[in-house]
Design an enzyme around this catalytic site. Structure first.
Site: not given
Ligand code: ITT
Length: 184
Positions: A9, A65, A140
């Protein structure tokens, strides 16, 4: 100081480097996909992920995460945030919340580090509300849906506020603090 960061990402890489830059830490992206364990805990997912990546590359590394935990949806999408976003997106989430007046939600982030001996993880979170409609073009994922408490704009509308209060910025600052003291 350079730190390897295993992620696919690019937005995460930009955000952690925006913070890292203030402390002289550069996060270098490593492409090393890892299986995400089925767990409701971002810490479990991050810690298992970083051990997997270390076993592959043999160098000290971090993974992150993160996810959006929506109270009225029993913490959905939570640790499944990336998958759910790819399937139903922001409008899908809003649809699930059509008749829901409780808009409370929380972003959570866990950064896990492993160097073959020391396994450490650092969590950050930010509470806020889910909007009725997406707003803003920046950032995002679920950024257009999330208004942090005390702010009238979504993360996608106000990236400066995101940088100050986000789950990721809190987790990465904790990591940098620990890592810098370990190195000195
Ligand atoms: P890597 O696992 O490769 O790092 P990923 O995008 O799959 O990248 P995660 O498994 O941690 O990352 O999923 C997190 C998802 O949660 C992410 O894809 C977004 O959909 C959402 N998310 C997390 N942090 C966010 C943020 O700051 N703004 C908006 N959405 C976010």
């Amino acid at each position: 100081m350079k730190v390897l960061f295993a992620t696919g990402n690019n937005h995460k890489v930009l955000e952690v480097n925006d913070i890292g830059g203030e402390f002289g830490v550069v996060f270098k992206q490593v492409e090393c996909p890892y299986p995400e364990l089925r767990s409701d805990s971002i810490s479990v997912v991050a810690e298992e992920g970083v051990k997997f990546v270390y076993a592959k590359i043999g160098k000290p590394v971090v993974v992150e995460d993160s996810g959006l935990f929506i109270q009225a949806l029993d913490d959905f999408p939570g640790t499944y945030s990336a998958f759910v976003f790819s399937k139903i997106g922001n409008y899908g989430i809003l649809k699930l919340m059509d008749d829901t007046s409780n808009r409370t939600a929380e972003f959570r982030s866990c950064i896990a580090f492993y160097d073959g001996k020391t396994l450490k993880s650092f969590v950050g979170s930010v509470k806020g509300d889910i909007t009725e409609k997406p707003a803003g073009e920046n950032g995002f994922g679920y950024d257009p849906l999330f208004i942090p408490n005390g702010c009238g704009k979504t993360f996608a509308e106000d990236q400066e506020t995101k940088k100050k209060v986000s789950h990721r910025s809190k987790a990465v600052k904790k990591f940098i603090n620990w890592y810098s003291s370990k190195k000195s």
